[in-house]
Design an enzyme around this catalytic site. Structure first.
Site, PDB file in Angstrom:
ATOM      1  CE  LYS A  96      -2.385  -0.880   3.799  1.00 14.94           C
ATOM      2  NZ  LYS A  96      -1.740  -2.158   4.197  1.00 14.94           N
TER       3      LYS A  96
ATOM      4  NE  ARG B 124      -4.421  -1.024   9.855  1.00 18.97           N
ATOM      5  CZ  ARG B 124      -3.257  -0.552   9.410  1.00 18.97           C
ATOM      6  NH1 ARG B 124      -3.184   0.651   8.891  1.00 18.97           N
ATOM      7  NH2 ARG B 124      -2.175  -1.287   9.497  1.00 18.97           N
TER       8      ARG B 124
ATOM      9  NE  ARG C  86       7.460  -2.778   6.114  1.00 25.47           N
ATOM     10  CZ  ARG C  86       6.144  -2.560   6.065  1.00 25.47           C
ATOM     11  NH1 ARG C  86       5.582  -2.119   4.967  1.00 25.47           N
ATOM     12  NH2 ARG C  86       5.397  -2.820   7.115  1.00 25.47           N
TER      13      ARG C  86
ATOM     14  NE  ARG D 245       6.343  -0.203   9.933  1.00 26.19           N
ATOM     15  CZ  ARG D 245       5.195  -0.141   9.275  1.00 26.19           C
ATOM     16  NH1 ARG D 245       5.132   0.423   8.103  1.00 26.19           N
ATOM     17  NH2 ARG D 245       4.097  -0.656   9.797  1.00 26.19           N
TER      18      ARG D 245
ATOM     19  NE  ARG E  88       2.070  -4.344  11.327  1.00 29.29           N
ATOM     20  CZ  ARG E  88       3.023  -4.229  10.404  1.00 29.29           C
ATOM     21  NH1 ARG E  88       4.190  -4.842  10.560  1.00 29.29           N
ATOM     22  NH2 ARG E  88       2.810  -3.511   9.334  1.00 29.29           N
TER      23      ARG E  88
HETATM   24  P1  AMP Z   1       0.713   0.755   9.044  1.00 32.03           P
HETATM   25  O1  AMP Z   1       1.940   1.555   8.821  1.00 32.03           O
HETATM   26  O2  AMP Z   1      -0.444   1.200   8.151  1.00 32.03           O
HETATM   27  O3  AMP Z   1       0.946  -0.732   8.970  1.00 32.03           O
HETATM   28  O4  AMP Z   1       0.217   1.079  10.546  1.00 32.03           O
HETATM   29  C1  AMP Z   1       1.045   0.814  11.661  1.00 32.03           C
HETATM   30  C2  AMP Z   1       0.196   0.755  12.919  1.00 32.03           C
HETATM   31  O5  AMP Z   1      -0.460   2.016  13.124  1.00 32.03           O
HETATM   32  C3  AMP Z   1      -0.931  -0.254  12.894  1.00 32.03           C
HETATM   33  O6  AMP Z   1      -0.489  -1.569  13.230  1.00 32.03           O
HETATM   34  C4  AMP Z   1      -1.879   0.331  13.941  1.00 32.03           C
HETATM   35  O7  AMP Z   1      -1.406   0.104  15.254  1.00 32.03           O
HETATM   36  C5  AMP Z   1      -1.755   1.822  13.681  1.00 32.03           C
HETATM   37  N1  AMP Z   1      -2.743   2.258  12.670  1.00 32.03           N
HETATM   38  C6  AMP Z   1      -2.491   2.773  11.437  1.00 32.03           C
HETATM   39  N2  AMP Z   1      -3.624   3.064  10.796  1.00 32.03           N
HETATM   40  C7  AMP Z   1      -4.631   2.737  11.627  1.00 32.03           C
HETATM   41  C8  AMP Z   1      -6.057   2.792  11.533  1.00 32.03           C
HETATM   42  N3  AMP Z   1      -6.669   3.252  10.428  1.00 32.03           N
HETATM   43  N4  AMP Z   1      -6.787   2.352  12.593  1.00 32.03           N
HETATM   44  C9  AMP Z   1      -6.186   1.911  13.707  1.00 32.03           C
HETATM   45  N5  AMP Z   1      -4.864   1.813  13.863  1.00 32.03           N
HETATM   46  C10 AMP Z   1      -4.075   2.228  12.842  1.00 32.03           C
END
Ligand code: AMP
Length: 242
Positions: free
Chosen positions: A21, A96, A142, A174, A185
Site C-alpha cells: 500500500k 481499517r 522490510r 520498523r 498485525r
Molecule cells: P501501518 O503503517 O499502516 O501498517 O500502521 C502501523 C500501525 O499504526 C498499525 O499496526 C496500527 O497500530 C496503527 N494504525 C495505522 N492506521 C490505523 C487505523 N486506520 N486504525 C487503527 N490503527 C491504525
C-alpha cells in the site's frame, strides 16, 4: 480532458500489512499531484515527536493492535481539512475497520462532496490481494530509511547493505516488523480490516488488483481502475467534483 496533475483523484487503498500500500500510494500520489495520507506514518511521526497522541499510539502499535477508532478519525479529519487535500488524496491504512469506513463516508459527504447525489464524490476503493507467503517475505525483509524510502533484503535490497541508496541514511527495521508483532498485525487485519472489503463490495465500489505482480504492473492496474471510474463520473456529472 484535464491533465493528470489537475484532475481530482481520491483513492482508498485496502490490503494486509505488506501488500504494498505504501509503495503504491506514493506512486499514485506523485502521478496525480495529491497527498499520500498514511495513518501509520502519522502515528509514527507523532510517536517520534512525543506528542500526546503519539504516546498513546506507540504502545498499541508496538503490540500490533489497532489504535481506537475515535483517535484515528479525529487525526484523519484534521488531515483531510488541510488545503492540499482539497483536490484529492490517496489514503493508505485508513479506513481499517467498518466503523472507520462508515465515518469516512459521512465525513466526505458532509465536507467534501459538491454533489452528494452523484457517485463522483466517492473515492475509488482498491483492494490489493497478495499471497500469504509473499506477505511474510515482504514484512520480515522490510527495511526503511528515516526519510521513508523502503527496501526489502530478499526482494529489493539496497546497493550497500543497510544503507539507503537515495540519501545514505542507515536503514532500520520498523518496530512492528518483528515476527511476533507481524503475527498480531495479520490477525488484526483478518478480524477487523478484511470485513471492509465486503462493506465496499456491497456498495459496488470495490476494485481488486493482483499485488503479487511487479510494482509497475500493480500501479498499471490501479491507474486503469482510477481512469475508468473518472471516465464514468465525467459522463454522470460534467461539472462536479471528485
Ligand atoms: P501501518 O503503517 O499502516 O501498517 O500502521 C502501523 C500501525 O499504526 C498499525 O499496526 C496500527 O497500530 C496503527 N494504525 C495505522 N492506521 C490505523 C487505523 N486506520 N486504525 C487503527 N490503527 C491504525
Amino acid at each position: 480532458m484535464a491533465d493528470e496533475t489537475s484532475r481530482r483523484v481520491a483513492v482508498i487503498l485496502l490490503g494486509p500489512p505488506g501488500a504494498g500500500k505504501g509503495t503504491q500510494a506514493k506512486l499514485l500520489a506523485a502521478r496525480y499531484g495529491v497527498p499520500h495520507i498514511s495513518t501509520g506514518d502519522m502515528f509514527r511521526d507523532n510517536a517520534a515527536r512525543g506528542t500526546e497522541l503519539g504516546v498513546q499510539a506507540k504502545a498499541i502499535m508496538a503490540r500490533g493492535e489497532l489504535v481506537p477508532d475515535s483517535l484515528v478519525c479525529d487525526m484523519v479529519a484534521a488531515r483531510l481539512r488541510q488545503p492540499d487535500a482539497e483536490h484529492g488524496f490517496v489514503l493508505d491504512g485508513f479506513p481499517r475497520t467498518p466503523a472507520q469506513a462508515g465515518w469516512l463516508d459521512a465525513f466526505l459527504e458532509n465536507e467534501f462532496i459538491d454533489n452528494p447525489s452523484g457517485s463522483k464524490g466517492l473515492p475509488v476503493v482498491i483492494q490489493i490481494s497478495v499471497d500469504y507467503n509473499q506477505l511474510l517475505l515482504r514484512l520480515t525483509g522490510r527495511r526503511s530509511c528515516p526519510a521513508g524510502h523502503i527496501y526489502n533484503i530478499h526482494l529489493q535490497p539496497p546497493r550497500v547493505a543497510d544503507v539507503c541508496d537515495v540519501d545514505g541514511l542507515k536503514l532500520v527495521i520498523r518496530n512492528d516488523d518483528r515476527e511476533e508483532v507481524i503475527r498480531e498485525r495479520l490477525a488484526a487485519y483478518e478480524l477487523q480490516t478484511r470485513p471492509l472489503a465486503d462493506y465496499y463490495w456491497n456498495k459496488g465500489r470495490l476494485v481488486s488488483v493482483n499485488g503479487d505482480l511487479p510494482v509497475p504492473a500493480v500501479t498499471g492496474q490501479m491507474v486503469r481502475a482510477i481512469e475508468q471510474q473518472g471516465a464514468a463520473a465525467e459522463v454522470k456529472n460534467p461539472a462536479g467534483s471528485f
